[in-house]
Design a protein around this motif. Structure first.
Motif, short mmCIF file in Angstrom:
data_model
loop_
_atom_site.label_atom_id
_atom_site.label_comp_id
_atom_site.label_asym_id
_atom_site.label_seq_id
_atom_site.Cartn_x
_atom_site.Cartn_y
_atom_site.Cartn_z
N LEU A 245 90.83 -28.59 -10.08
CA LEU A 245 91.25 -27.19 -10.04
C LEU A 245 92.76 -27.06 -10.20
N LYS A 246 93.18 -26.01 -10.85
CA LYS A 246 94.61 -25.70 -10.91
C LYS A 246 95.07 -25.23 -9.53
N PRO A 247 96.36 -25.39 -9.20
CA PRO A 247 96.86 -24.79 -7.97
C PRO A 247 96.54 -23.29 -7.93
N GLY A 248 95.96 -22.85 -6.85
CA GLY A 248 95.51 -21.47 -6.76
C GLY A 248 94.11 -21.26 -7.28
N GLY A 249 93.47 -22.34 -7.77
CA GLY A 249 92.11 -22.24 -8.27
C GLY A 249 91.10 -22.10 -7.15
N ARG A 250 89.92 -21.63 -7.51
CA ARG A 250 88.91 -21.27 -6.52
C ARG A 250 87.65 -22.10 -6.67
N PHE A 251 87.08 -22.51 -5.55
CA PHE A 251 85.82 -23.26 -5.48
C PHE A 251 84.75 -22.37 -4.89
N LEU A 252 83.57 -22.34 -5.52
CA LEU A 252 82.43 -21.59 -5.00
C LEU A 252 81.17 -22.44 -5.12
N CYS A 253 80.46 -22.57 -4.02
CA CYS A 253 79.22 -23.35 -3.99
C CYS A 253 78.08 -22.48 -3.47
N LEU A 254 77.05 -22.33 -4.29
CA LEU A 254 75.82 -21.67 -3.89
C LEU A 254 74.79 -22.76 -3.61
N GLU A 255 74.28 -22.79 -2.38
CA GLU A 255 73.37 -23.88 -2.03
C GLU A 255 72.38 -23.43 -0.97
N PHE A 256 71.18 -24.02 -1.01
CA PHE A 256 70.24 -23.81 0.09
C PHE A 256 70.89 -24.28 1.38
N SER A 257 70.63 -23.54 2.46
CA SER A 257 71.30 -23.86 3.71
C SER A 257 70.30 -23.80 4.87
N HIS A 258 70.77 -23.42 6.05
CA HIS A 258 69.94 -23.49 7.24
C HIS A 258 69.75 -22.10 7.84
N VAL A 259 68.51 -21.78 8.15
CA VAL A 259 68.14 -20.46 8.67
C VAL A 259 68.32 -20.47 10.18
N PRO A 260 69.22 -19.64 10.72
CA PRO A 260 69.48 -19.67 12.16
C PRO A 260 68.38 -19.02 13.01
N ASN A 261 67.67 -18.04 12.46
CA ASN A 261 66.62 -17.36 13.22
C ASN A 261 65.40 -18.27 13.34
N PRO A 262 64.98 -18.64 14.55
CA PRO A 262 63.89 -19.62 14.70
C PRO A 262 62.55 -19.14 14.14
N VAL A 263 62.26 -17.85 14.26
CA VAL A 263 60.98 -17.34 13.74
C VAL A 263 60.99 -17.39 12.21
N PHE A 264 62.06 -16.88 11.61
CA PHE A 264 62.18 -16.89 10.16
C PHE A 264 62.23 -18.33 9.64
N SER A 265 62.90 -19.21 10.39
CA SER A 265 63.00 -20.61 10.00
C SER A 265 61.63 -21.28 9.97
N ALA A 266 60.79 -20.97 10.97
CA ALA A 266 59.44 -21.55 11.01
C ALA A 266 58.60 -21.07 9.83
N LEU A 267 58.70 -19.80 9.49
CA LEU A 267 57.97 -19.26 8.34
C LEU A 267 58.45 -19.91 7.04
N TYR A 268 59.77 -20.04 6.93
CA TYR A 268 60.35 -20.64 5.73
C TYR A 268 59.94 -22.11 5.59
N ASP A 269 59.94 -22.85 6.70
CA ASP A 269 59.51 -24.25 6.67
C ASP A 269 58.05 -24.36 6.26
N SER A 270 57.22 -23.48 6.77
CA SER A 270 55.80 -23.51 6.43
C SER A 270 55.60 -23.29 4.94
#
Length: 340
Positions: A245-270
């Motif tokens: 990157l040039k000085p002042g350049g920007r990094f952006l990463c879109l990635e699967f991550s971790h679901v903090p809500n335990p109910v939603f996380s269980a549904l997503y894992d299933s």
């Protein structure tokens, strides 16, 4: 094909010597010792074992690392990941639809909006005096799904109808030549040959995110979407992102991550463990690759861990934004204008 290939031994040479990777912002060095693996083939892109000797926070700890839920020798992961994406290259869009329930299109549109590529490039094109340049690197972007959004937002297809080189350019870099071939074919079908051959607005380059085949201070924007978790050494990839990157350049990463809500996380894992591999077997006749992709999400950093890695790599003003309840996150950071 117009894919530009790097020297196949580049990463091997990079790893076979005692290396010093300089963190530009911190003015300090991280050392990596390498051990030649027994029975290695000189044509392999992973013929040596990299063992981090620095902080206990290093992404790679010792001679093994994770490949999904499996522990494998460090030098084997790259080829295993390469095989996965070779298998899914032709059905990559279908894979993303299965992994995200179709939401990846919305997430990528949000990533585009966050980059500001549209307004930035419009401003540059409207200035007929300075005619500023803007260079984007999309890593692990083989099939072009993200890069095509940048092309259209920047008006590159229309600009390709005129003569001369486009000052706005996007480089797609991917370790997998099969993914790049699919991307280049789609680009030529969608936009014609001129955007690659004449205006040079779009380039395909084979390369490893850990040791990118580009000079220092080359790009204004670095993006990586759903690719960072597949890199063997995430810390090394982040440091190399900072380097190019040039000085002042920007990094952006879109990635699967971790679901903090335990109910939603269980549904997503299933859904992830019971539906995605089964549908992958039906649609692509490849259950194993889809099983790895599901497992790789669970083994990857959570949001705060990745933010910390960005900061240790030397990026400033690091932050992240969760989307869809934390199923994915966009992390961003900036290369400082000068060393501290």
């Amino acid at each position: 094909m117009m894919i530009v290939r790097t020297n196949t031994h580049l990463c091997n040479k990079f790893r076979r010597v005692l290396q010093t990777v300089r963190i530009q912002n911190h003015r300090q060095c991280y050392y990596f010792s390498t051990v030649e693996s027994s029975g290695s083939n000189s044509s392999s892109s992973s013929s040596s074992r990299t063992i981090a000797t620095g902080s206990p926070n290093d992404y790679v700890q010792g001679p093994t690392t994770h490949f999904g839920f499996e522990n494998v020798p460090v030098e084997e992961k790259e080829n295993k990941v390469r095989t996965v994406f070779k298998n899914v290259a032709e059905s990559y869009d279908v894979m993303n639809d299965l992994m995200s329930g179709g939401l990846h299109r919305y997430w990528k549109d949000e990533l585009l909006a966050m980059t500001g590529v549209g307004p930035i490039t419009r401003a540059l094109r409207s200035n007929t005096v300075t005619r500023g340049e803007f260079s984007i690197l999309d890593v692990a972007g083989g099939t072009g799904d993200v890069a095509f959004r940048f092309l259209e937002a920047a008006g590159c297809p229309e600009r390709a109808k005129s003569s001369g080189k486009d000052p706005i350019n996007i480089t797609i870099c991917d370790i997998n030549p099969d993914m790049l071939r699919v991307g280049e074919r789609r680009a030529r079908e969608r936009y014609g040959n001129a955007i690659i051959d004449d205006s040079k607005a779009l380039t395909f380059k084979e390369g490893n995110a850990q040791c990118l085949p580009f000079e220092d201070d080359t790009f204004d924007l670095y993006t990586i979407a759903f690719g960072l978790r597949n890199v063997t050494d995430v810390d090394m990839a982040l440091r190399d992102a900072l380097r190019v990157l040039k000085p002042g350049g920007r990094f952006l990463c879109l990635e699967f991550s971790h679901v903090p809500n335990p109910v939603f996380s269980a549904l997503y894992d299933s859904y992830s463990f019971n539906v995605i591999p089964a549908v992958g077997e039906i649609v692509a006749n490849d259950r194993q690759s889809y099983q790895y992709l599901v497992e790789s999400i669970r083994k990857f950093c959570n949001q705060d861990e990745l933010k910390g890695r960005l900061e240790r790599a030397g990026f400033s003003d690091c932050k992240y934004k969760n989307m869809t309840g934390g199923i994915v996150a966009v992390h961003e950071g900036w290369k400082p204008l000068m060393n501290a």
